[in-house]
Design an enzyme around this catalytic site. Structure first.
Site: not given
Length: 305
Positions: A166, A275, A170, A111-112
């Site tokens: 995603h 991540h 965020h 993620d991210d």
């Protein structure tokens, strides 16, 4: 009188010859007619199928004219052999009664990203270990990383990994004010990220897989999202194992690997959360040990699509 008889005989022979040629000509014409009929019938029989062939050819022309566009579903053609239906996996990890028939599968998810400092290290390990992963990308992070991050998105895609959405921001305050889903803000935010990904990978790119920032199960009032996902054939997927590289105090690679392995034990299907954002260098260092563990236990490495 002899001359008269000779004249009559000549007329009879001439008549017979005429009939003979008429007969031959009739047979010849009939033959041509039969050949034409057979060919015509054969053509009709063949053209009962060709309508499909003609359509295919028209489609090919349309593709060249950009009237029809091929849709990628989160990964390249090369990466499609590693994909698995994200909807089935989402059901599997949230419903213990859903059977996977004992097949052991692991989905490495990051993620991210994409991060110019961490994502290249993650990609390097994945290449060395010959496994694929799913990257849940954030639009604002990509924009902040500039050309380097954009190039990493292309590298992820071209290497056969899967790309998922995603969100753009965020930002919990935008997506879930007072911890409750704002469906209109959510859709706008995710569609903005879709637009960024298309701007990098081309208008043919699309992904139906998304991950809610903070996880789907964290927030209240999620029913409108379920309706949206069903209408658009999209899938939201969380995780059932994690390295805790985004929880608590910073951890060294060894600890991260051990936590990832421990949280995966006893599960035939593992969706592992990690991540590749800035500052997650230890996650990249932990990755070889994590991959080695799953290989030793006979897991297949798949991506979400």
């Amino acid at each position: 009188m002899g001359n008269k008889r000779m004249e009559q005989n000549h007329r009879r022979r001439k008549g017979k010859d005429s009939k003979k040629w008429v007969g031959i000509l009739s047979i010849f014409i009939l033959g041509i007619g039969l050949i034409g009929f057979c060919k015509g019938k054969q053509y009709i029989l063949k053209t009962n199928k060709p309508t499909k062939n003609v359509k295919v050819q028209e489609n090919v022309v349309s593709v060249h004219n950009n009237k029809l566009q091929k849709k990628f579903v989160g990964t390249s053609d090369e990466g499609k052999k590693y994909t698995y239906d994200a909807k089935k996996i989402s059901q599997r990890i949230t419903n213990k009664y859903y059977s996977n028939h004992g097949e052991k599968i692991v989905f490495l998810t990051f993620d991210d990203g994409s991060s110019p400092s961490v994502t290249p290290e993650v990609l390097k390990v994945l290449k060395e270990e010959d496994v694929k992963a799913t990257f849940f990308l954030i639009g604002r992070v990509i924009e902040r990383g500039g050309e380097a991050s954009r190039n990493l998105v292309k590298e992820i895609f071209n290497s056969g990994h899967a790309i998922a959405n995603h969100s753009y921001s965020h930002d919990y305050n935008i997506l879930y004010p007072n911890s409750k889903l704002d469906i209109e803000a959510f859709k706008k935010d995710f569609e903005k990220n879709d637009h960024i990904l298309k701007g990098i990978l081309g208008e043919n790119f699309s992904t139906r897989v998304l991950r809610c920032p903070g996880g789907y199960r964290t927030w209240k009032g999620m029913n409108p999202l379920n309706d949206y996902l069903n209408k658009t054939n999209k899938v939201s997927i969380d995780w059932n194992a994690l390295s805790k590289d985004a929880e608590g105090k910073p951890k060294k690679a060894e600890e991260l690997a051990d936590l990832a392995i421990e949280s995966s034990k006893g599960k035939d299907v593992v969706v592992l959360l990690m991540h590749d954002a800035d500052g997650k260098e230890e996650t990249a260092k932990a990755l070889p040990k994590v991959i080695k563990y799953f290989k030793s236990k006979g897991y297949k490495f798949k991506t979400l699509s």
